[in-house]
Scaffold this motif. Structure first.
Motif, PDB file in Angstrom:
ATOM      1  N   CYS A  65       0.925  -1.259   0.026  1.00 14.15           N
ATOM      2  CA  CYS A  65       0.024  -0.149  -0.041  1.00 14.15           C
ATOM      3  C   CYS A  65       0.924   1.230  -0.026  1.00 14.15           C
ATOM      4  O   CYS A  65       0.280   2.205  -0.453  1.00 14.15           O
ATOM      5  CB  CYS A  65      -1.003   0.091   1.085  1.00 14.15           C
ATOM      6  SG  CYS A  65      -0.113   0.057   2.760  1.00 14.15           S
ATOM      7  N   GLY A  66       1.956   1.333   0.680  1.00 15.38           N
ATOM      8  CA  GLY A  66       2.947   2.228   0.536  1.00 15.38           C
ATOM      9  C   GLY A  66       2.630   3.494   1.537  1.00 15.38           C
ATOM     10  O   GLY A  66       3.051   4.635   1.568  1.00 15.38           O
ATOM     11  N   THR A  67       1.556   3.042   2.319  1.00 13.46           N
ATOM     12  CA  THR A  67       1.053   4.033   3.522  1.00 13.46           C
ATOM     13  C   THR A  67       1.342   3.754   4.803  1.00 13.46           C
ATOM     14  O   THR A  67       1.963   4.545   5.710  1.00 13.46           O
ATOM     15  CB  THR A  67      -0.553   4.107   3.332  1.00 13.46           C
ATOM     16  OG1 THR A  67      -0.688   4.757   1.794  1.00 13.46           O
ATOM     17  CG2 THR A  67      -0.812   5.305   4.272  1.00 13.46           C
ATOM     18  N   ASN A  68       1.162   2.615   5.068  1.00 19.48           N
ATOM     19  CA  ASN A  68       1.291   1.897   6.500  1.00 19.48           C
ATOM     20  C   ASN A  68       2.667   1.464   6.904  1.00 19.48           C
ATOM     21  O   ASN A  68       3.570   1.373   5.899  1.00 19.48           O
ATOM     22  CB  ASN A  68       0.148   0.896   7.030  1.00 19.48           C
ATOM     23  CG  ASN A  68      -1.178   1.397   6.886  1.00 19.48           C
ATOM     24  OD1 ASN A  68      -1.477   2.546   7.088  1.00 19.48           O
ATOM     25  ND2 ASN A  68      -2.290   0.453   6.301  1.00 19.48           N
ATOM     26  N   TYR A  80       5.131  -6.241   4.360  1.00 21.68           N
ATOM     27  CA  TYR A  80       3.732  -5.544   4.498  1.00 21.68           C
ATOM     28  C   TYR A  80       3.272  -5.293   5.602  1.00 21.68           C
ATOM     29  O   TYR A  80       3.550  -5.979   6.756  1.00 21.68           O
ATOM     30  CB  TYR A  80       2.930  -6.726   3.562  1.00 21.68           C
ATOM     31  CG  TYR A  80       3.494  -7.070   2.222  1.00 21.68           C
ATOM     32  CD1 TYR A  80       3.587  -6.557   1.244  1.00 21.68           C
ATOM     33  CD2 TYR A  80       3.861  -8.537   1.944  1.00 21.68           C
ATOM     34  CE1 TYR A  80       3.943  -6.924   0.048  1.00 21.68           C
ATOM     35  CE2 TYR A  80       4.693  -9.050   1.264  1.00 21.68           C
ATOM     36  CZ  TYR A  80       4.737  -8.317   0.032  1.00 21.68           C
ATOM     37  OH  TYR A  80       5.181  -8.679  -1.043  1.00 21.68           O
ATOM     38  N   CYS A  81       2.214  -4.463   5.677  1.00 23.44           N
ATOM     39  CA  CYS A  81       1.706  -4.150   6.724  1.00 23.44           C
ATOM     40  C   CYS A  81       0.598  -5.310   7.316  1.00 23.44           C
ATOM     41  O   CYS A  81       0.298  -6.193   6.365  1.00 23.44           O
ATOM     42  CB  CYS A  81       0.731  -2.692   6.851  1.00 23.44           C
ATOM     43  SG  CYS A  81      -0.600  -2.745   5.464  1.00 23.44           S
ATOM     44  N   GLU A  82      -0.166  -5.101   8.662  1.00 20.47           N
ATOM     45  CA  GLU A  82      -1.097  -6.037   8.831  1.00 20.47           C
ATOM     46  C   GLU A  82      -2.209  -6.345   7.958  1.00 20.47           C
ATOM     47  O   GLU A  82      -2.498  -7.637   7.504  1.00 20.47           O
ATOM     48  CB  GLU A  82      -1.639  -5.663  10.068  1.00 20.47           C
ATOM     49  CG  GLU A  82      -0.743  -5.759  11.239  1.00 20.47           C
ATOM     50  CD  GLU A  82      -0.539  -7.146  11.936  1.00 20.47           C
ATOM     51  OE1 GLU A  82      -1.191  -8.163  11.341  1.00 20.47           O
ATOM     52  OE2 GLU A  82       0.105  -7.273  13.009  1.00 20.47           O
ATOM     53  N   ALA A 137      -2.547  -9.714   5.203  1.00 24.01           N
ATOM     54  CA  ALA A 137      -4.058 -10.484   5.424  1.00 24.01           C
ATOM     55  C   ALA A 137      -4.547 -10.561   4.205  1.00 24.01           C
ATOM     56  O   ALA A 137      -5.111 -11.698   3.634  1.00 24.01           O
ATOM     57  CB  ALA A 137      -4.790  -9.916   6.385  1.00 24.01           C
ATOM     58  N   GLY A 138      -4.613  -9.402   3.295  1.00 20.11           N
ATOM     59  CA  GLY A 138      -5.439  -9.573   1.919  1.00 20.11           C
ATOM     60  C   GLY A 138      -4.420 -10.069   0.829  1.00 20.11           C
ATOM     61  O   GLY A 138      -5.177 -10.984   0.263  1.00 20.11           O
ATOM     62  N   PRO A 194      -8.158 -13.322  -4.136  1.00 23.65           N
ATOM     63  CA  PRO A 194      -8.883 -14.197  -5.170  1.00 23.65           C
ATOM     64  C   PRO A 194      -8.391 -14.170  -6.482  1.00 23.65           C
ATOM     65  O   PRO A 194      -8.002 -12.968  -7.157  1.00 23.65           O
ATOM     66  CB  PRO A 194     -10.345 -13.519  -4.892  1.00 23.65           C
ATOM     67  CG  PRO A 194     -10.069 -12.091  -4.721  1.00 23.65           C
ATOM     68  CD  PRO A 194      -8.928 -12.186  -3.800  1.00 23.65           C
ATOM     69  N   PHE A 195      -8.222 -15.120  -7.042  1.00 21.08           N
ATOM     70  CA  PHE A 195      -7.342 -15.283  -8.471  1.00 21.08           C
ATOM     71  C   PHE A 195      -8.908 -15.917  -9.210  1.00 21.08           C
ATOM     72  O   PHE A 195      -9.155 -16.909  -9.159  1.00 21.08           O
ATOM     73  CB  PHE A 195      -6.427 -16.133  -8.641  1.00 21.08           C
ATOM     74  CG  PHE A 195      -5.178 -15.720  -8.068  1.00 21.08           C
ATOM     75  CD1 PHE A 195      -4.358 -14.773  -8.945  1.00 21.08           C
ATOM     76  CD2 PHE A 195      -4.710 -16.075  -6.636  1.00 21.08           C
ATOM     77  CE1 PHE A 195      -3.327 -14.585  -8.183  1.00 21.08           C
ATOM     78  CE2 PHE A 195      -3.546 -15.512  -6.206  1.00 21.08           C
ATOM     79  CZ  PHE A 195      -2.812 -14.812  -6.948  1.00 21.08           C
TER      80      PHE A 195
END
Length: 494
Positions: free
Chosen positions: A91-94, A106-108, A112-113, A118-119
């Motif tokens: 995300c480049g934010t958290n 990655y952040c939390e 998780a995402g 989904p593919f």
């Protein structure tokens, strides 16, 4: 009070005094009232405190402090900027990192995402199609790997100035590409430019059809266009020069009109040649209108001087003219100028270095050094240098053997001279027709070693070609000329 009492008792009070007394009494009564109200409020507060209905001041103060600290921490966190290298890669934010994995990129939320992304079916099909293309590309590359390897090898050889080997590799790769319908225009370009450096002017038009006409118009083919145009001009000049000189090649020196031929060749400089007649290639590149090249004209002047057996200085003058007209055309003047330097006693090393810089696989520099040693009356050193080249399998071995034969003649070792000349003759004959000069040398060695049969065989070969053994050899056999005059005077050779 006593005084007031006395005043009261002593007589009636005046009006002002009575007023002061009334005010004082009213103030006293009011204070008494306030004291009663305060006492009542104090008693009620104490009672509430006992019953627990009143908040403790300390606890209230602590709650207020905690609330303020929380607000200050939140404000501080909001005001603190997260470093770029600590941001989540997704995300480049958290801030990156999770409870389970603080070192996560990655952040939390993003972790998780990503774990539950989904593919859909279309994405899966696209991935499979990409994999198929990758495997197909690998299969195609594997099939053409040998061709690409040949090109890489040719590039490496070219960077090392090994032009003969580079040209062979380029030609092999180019032919394979044509047969397998691989677009290799840049490979064809490098092949043709290598051929141009080696002076293969007559082969350029025959091989340029590998490149499509529209490709010749592209900017990166400009150098090749100029090379082909230059080759066209050189060939036009050679055709004109050959037309002037060829009719006199089989004549005796005294029968050749030297001055007239030189004048006719010089006149070409002011003339415009016609386009060469050749089979038209449909849609092929059409070279620019040719012009006569002064360097090639000077070469034919040298050739006329050679046919007329002019002295070395005259020949050298025309050879120097070639270099002055086109310094880059070393393929014309290199060996000629080096040979004339050797015959005139000049240092051959500058021209040898120039030839080696052009093509490291050219054995001409070694041959020039051998001839220079022989003419400088160092036949033993010349024999040794020539032997090294023969053992190395030089493609000029017949000429190195011929030089050894001349050296043995100078040493008056006629038997070894004949053996070297015979080896040179057989080697050249097996690879094609031996040169006239080699045949003359073989005849000279046969005459010196008194090999009459072999001498007669050479005479027969000359006769079949409507030629005769050179006058120098005939004079030596007749006893009217010495070996020393042949090997040490004039051009010091046959």
């Amino acid at each position: 009070m006593d005084e007031q009492k006395e005043k009261t008792q002593g007589g009636a009070l005046d009006e002002e005094t009575l007023k002061e007394l009334e005010n004082a009494k009213a103030l006293h009564d009011e204070m008494e009232e306030l004291a009663a109200v305060f006492q009542e409020e104090l008693d009620r507060t104490k009672q509430e405190a006992k019953e627990g209905t009143l908040e403790k001041p300390q606890e209230a103060s602590e709650e207020i402090s905690e609330e303020k600290a929380s607000e200050e921490a939140q404000d501080e966190e909001e005001s603190t900027e997260i470093p770029e290298d600590c941001l989540c890669d997704c995300c480049g934010t958290n801030r990156r990192g999770t409870k389970e994995n603080p070192d996560s990129l990655y952040c939390e939320e993003c972790e998780a995402g990503l774990r539950h992304y989904p593919f859909d079916l279309l994405n899966i099909i696209l991935v499979l199609a990409a994999l198929v293309l990758v495997f197909y590309g690998g299969f195609v590359f594997a099939n053409h790997a040998k061709t690409y390897a040949a090109v890489l090898k040719a590039d490496q050889l070219l960077s090392e100035n090994k032009l003969y080997s580079a040209l062979d590799s380029y030609s092999a790769a180019a032919n394979t590409m044509l047969n397998e319908h691989i677009n290799g225009e840049l490979v064809y370009k490098r092949e043709l430019l290598t051929l141009y450096k080696l002076g293969g002017m007559n082969l350029l038009p025959e091989t340029q059809d590998k490149i499509k006409p529209f490709e010749f118009k592209l900017p990166h083919f400009r150098v090749l266009r100029l090379a082909i145009d230059d080759a066209e001009s050189y060939m036009a000049t050679a055709a004109a020069g050959n037309g002037i000189v060829a009719p006199y090649e089989a004549k005796k020196p005294e029968e050749i009109p030297y001055d007239q031929l030189i004048a006719d060749l010089e006149a070409l400089k002011s003339q415009t040649p016609e386009n060469l007649e050749r089979e038209e290639i449909e849609g092929g590149y059409i070279p620019a209108t040719p012009s006569y090249r002064p360097a090639m004209i000077a070469f034919y002047k040298y050739y006329v001087a050679l046919l007329c057996e002019k002295d070395v200085e005259t020949q050298l003058q025309f050879a120097e003219e070639i270099r002055e007209a086109d310094p880059n055309a070393i393929w014309i003047y290199g060996s000629v100028l080096g040979d004339l330097y050797a015959k005139s006693g000049k240092d051959v090393e500058p021209i040898c270095k120039q030839l080696e810089d052009l093509n490291a696989e050219d054995d001409t520099p070694a041959l020039l050094r051998v001839a220079s040693k022989r003419i400088a009356k160092n036949p033993e050193e010349a024999i040794q240098l020539a032997e090294e080249q023969v053992k190395a399998g030089s493609n000029m071995s017949p000429e190195f053997l011929r030089q050894q034969a001349l050296c043995y003649l100078a040493l008056e070792d006629y038997e070894n001279a004949f053996q070297k000349a015979n080896a040179a003759f057989e080697m050249a004959f097996s690879n094609g027709e031996p040169s006239v000069q080699l045949c003359d040398t073989y005849a000279l060695c046969a005459a010196a070693a008194q090999k009459d049969k072999e001498y007669a065989d050479v005479e027969k070969i000359f006769k079949e070609s409507h030629m005769t053994v050179s006058s120098e050899v005939q004079e030596f056999r007749n006893g009217t000329r010495t070996l020393a005059s042949i090997l040490e005077e004039g051009d010091c050779d046959l």
